[in-house]
Design an enzyme around this catalytic site. Structure first.
Site, PDB file in Angstrom:
ATOM      1  CG  HIS A 192      42.098  -0.938  86.257  1.00  0.00           C
ATOM      2  ND1 HIS A 192      40.694  -0.640  85.794  1.00  0.00           N
ATOM      3  CD2 HIS A 192      42.263   0.316  87.156  1.00  0.00           C
ATOM      4  CE1 HIS A 192      40.186   0.398  86.655  1.00  0.00           C
ATOM      5  NE2 HIS A 192      41.425   1.182  87.404  1.00  0.00           N
ATOM      6  CD  GLU A 434      21.587  -0.787  96.489  1.00  0.00           C
ATOM      7  OE1 GLU A 434      22.326  -1.419  96.248  1.00  0.00           O
ATOM      8  OE2 GLU A 434      21.330   0.466  95.983  1.00  0.00           O
ATOM      9  CG  ASP A 458      25.255  -3.043  98.789  1.00  0.00           C
ATOM     10  OD1 ASP A 458      26.275  -3.292  99.377  1.00  0.00           O
ATOM     11  OD2 ASP A 458      25.312  -1.791  98.207  1.00  0.00           O
ATOM     12  CB  CYS A 505      22.597  -6.861  89.406  1.00  0.00           C
ATOM     13  SG  CYS A 505      22.278  -5.558  90.333  1.00  0.00           S
TER      14      CYS A 505
END
Length: 594
Positions: A192, A434, A458, A505
């Site tokens: 974060h 993936e 992945d 992605c």
């Protein structure tokens, strides 16, 4: 030359030069570790309970002080409050007090270490890094146990904030207008700290393990968010170099932000969609501000983590609806739950798995636990009428899984129809490619779905059989390995022959050396981190499809990674050498023959 150079992981780019200010240092060395007489066990348990209670009160008070510009970060503080109230951690620590007759500080430390081992065994980097939230919560409790205060003292002047760890609550109590950069000892790419730094548009590094031994309050430091370095006590030449680089970077950022809302279209008119990958609702503003044309991957896992009960349909529907409505008419692709059984032991019982990453996870887990899957599918369907929503199923390895997942979706649709609840009957459904198995049957899968999304992170790891977080083999993580290039092209071609769109992605989508090759394959859309969108869109607008196709042709003729990397680097560097200094590339790994 600088007195010290400390390496870290860049999670927000830029250059900052200023005085170091330490918010906190590790308290682990200050924690008392003592055995106690049996008659004092009850007192230690009472101390532990009191510390948890006080930590909840303190965090709840901080939540009320969140400034307007950071209101979206209340979600993270809420998750920390849920962890504090969840009895799992406190019960584990209490059991250590009972069983070993040790003090509360030691018991809590042992409980956190147990959880750390569990999280550390997981292959999913995003889930592993959620352990940082547990540590932050535990540190707040430990501070109460040793009699300290978690509140922070005011910063005198502008400063580079240094910390062992930085929780959202810590930052809320700071004067954010005085912060030039963040650097923490702990943390990973999805922490974060990075999200907050990108929100504030300041550089940030995490995972700087030597930070606390090399930097003291007041040191002059340079935070290089481009290469992931902290220079401590730099000399005049280094200062001059970095002041110039800082000016160049800020000028470049202003240029690409001004044009980030222009279409991603090559010089000869080929249009590609540039979408964003996000995991928290608070990142939506970054998607829009950086010119994202939609959300190509929304990771739905966060709603299930660090809580004592599963989210119900209403809670999920509310979250997805708000996301869809804000982004409308932009696309929002919701990935169904991609967690393993190890994350749900408290709900479904323990599962003996030697390798959870290749076990009951993602779509496999959802198909086994139909009620959990059913709840999420109903929530997604209900949200679909409030915007441009699609869903996709992760970790597909065969046609049977697609049929089963679509059947589960159909059951949810039938129910909603019977109940008179509206949903988008034409909502697009896709799958993530993936796994090598999915690549090899891409032409079969393409007949069953509306789109593909190639998950390169992945796909590379599973295809090459390596964990890139393992320092012993990370050099083998090569996105332009001949097998990876051929796999991606095979999937794109299979999708296009079937008339469906193909997105990509993962970090490959934000690598300026890889993007021209993807364009040569005529990829339909790229999905990347929001902050990378302006730069990649600018790169795309300078490309021409003939040169991209020619580069792809030459790459496909290469036999080794080293040859491909050299070929691509030379070609791309000739095109825009001045811009490449502001990009990190996956090709930076050491060349190998393979």
């Amino acid at each position: 030359m600088a007195r010290e150079v400390v390496s870290g992981i860049s999670v927000s780019t830029g250059i900052a030069i200023g005085k170091a200010y330490f918010l906190n240092r590790s308290i682990s060395s200050r924690l008392p570790r003592q055995t106690v007489p049996v008659h004092m066990v009850a007192d230690e348990k009472e101390r532990l309970t009191y510390a948890f209670t006080e930590a909840v009160k303190e965090l709840a008070a901080v939540r009320e002080k969140v400034p307007a510009e950071l209101k979206e970060h209340q979600l993270i503080i809420d998750s920390h409050l849920m962890m504090l109230k969840d009895p799992k951690l406190s019960k584990r620590a209490t059991k250590y007090i009972d069983d070993l007759c040790i003090n509360a500080e030691w018991a809590l430390d042992k409980a956190v270490n147990d959880l750390d081992k569990t999280f550390g065994a997981l292959e999913d980097k995003y889930i592993r890094e959620r352990m940082q939230d547990v540590r932050q919560v535990a540190q707040r409790v430990q501070t109460k146990l040793i009699g300290g205060e978690a509140s922070v003292s005011p910063i005198q002047g502008r400063a580079v904030l240094m910390a062992h760890d930085l929780s959202p609550a810590d930052t809320i109590e700071l004067e954010i207008n005085k912060l030039m950069a963040f650097v923490t000892t702990l943390g990973g790419k999805t922490s974060h700290t990075g999200i907050l730094a990108r929100t504030l548009n300041i550089p940030a590094l995490v995972g700087a393990e030597k930070l606390e031994s090399c930097v003291v309050d007041g040191d002059l430091v340079i935070v290089d968010g481009l290469s992931g370095k902290i220079l401590v006590d730099p000399d005049e030449d280094e200062l001059e170099h970095y002041y110039n680089l800082q000016n160049q970077f800020e000028s470049y950022q202003a240029t690409i932000i001004r044009s980030c809302h222009l279409p991603a279209e090559t010089e000869d008119g080929y249009r590609v969609q540039v979408l964003a990958n996000i995991e928290l609702f608070e990142e939506v503003s970054a998607v829009i501000d950086n010119g994202g044309e939609g959300i190509g991957l929304f990771r739905t896992e966060y709603a299930y983590l660090n809580r004592s009960s599963l989210p119900d349909e209403e809670e999920l529907c509310e979250k997805y609806t708000e996301l869809a409505a804000i982004m409308s008419p932009r696309k929002v692709v919701l990935r169904t739950l991609d967690l393993g059984a190890d994350k749900f032991m408290s709900y479904f019982g323990p599962l003996d798995e030697a390798n959870p990453a290749m076990g009951l996870r993602a779509v496999r887990f959802c198909l086994k636990h139909e009620e959990l899957f059913h709840t999420q599918l109903r929530a997604i369907l209900r949200a679909s009428v409030h915007g441009n929503v699609s869903l996709m199923f992760p970790m597909i390895s065969g046609l049977k899984e697609v049929h089963q997942a679509k059947a589960a979706l159909a059951r949810a649709q039938i129910e909603l129809t019977a109940e008179g609840i509206p949903y988008d009957h034409d909502m697009q459904v896709g799958v993530m490619i993936e796994l090598p198995a999915a690549v090899m049957i891409a032409e079969i899968l393409a007949q069953e779905v509306d789109f593909f999304s190639i998950g390169t992170n992945d796909l590379i790891q599973y295809s090459l059989g390596i964990d890139r977080t393992n320092p012993h083999v990370s050099y083998l993580y090569q996105p332009l390995h001949p097998a990876i290039v051929r796999s991606i092209k095979y999937v794109v071609d299979a999708g296009h022959r079937a008339g469906i769109g193909v997105s990509l992605c993962g970090e490959v989508a934000s690598d300026p050396y890889c993007v021209p090759i993807l364009m040569g394959m005529q990829i339909d859309s790229l999905s990347l981190t929001p902050q990378a969108i302006p730069g990649i869109k600018r790169i795309l607008r300078q490309l021409g499809m003939p040169e991209c196709k020619q580069l792809l042709k030459e790459v496909l003729q290469c036999r080794t990674v080293a040859h491909i990397n050299r070929l691509v680097t030379e070609n791309i560097y000739k095109k825009y050498p001045e811009e490449l200094i502001f990009f990190a590339s996956l090709l930076d790994n050491e060349d190998i023959a393979g």
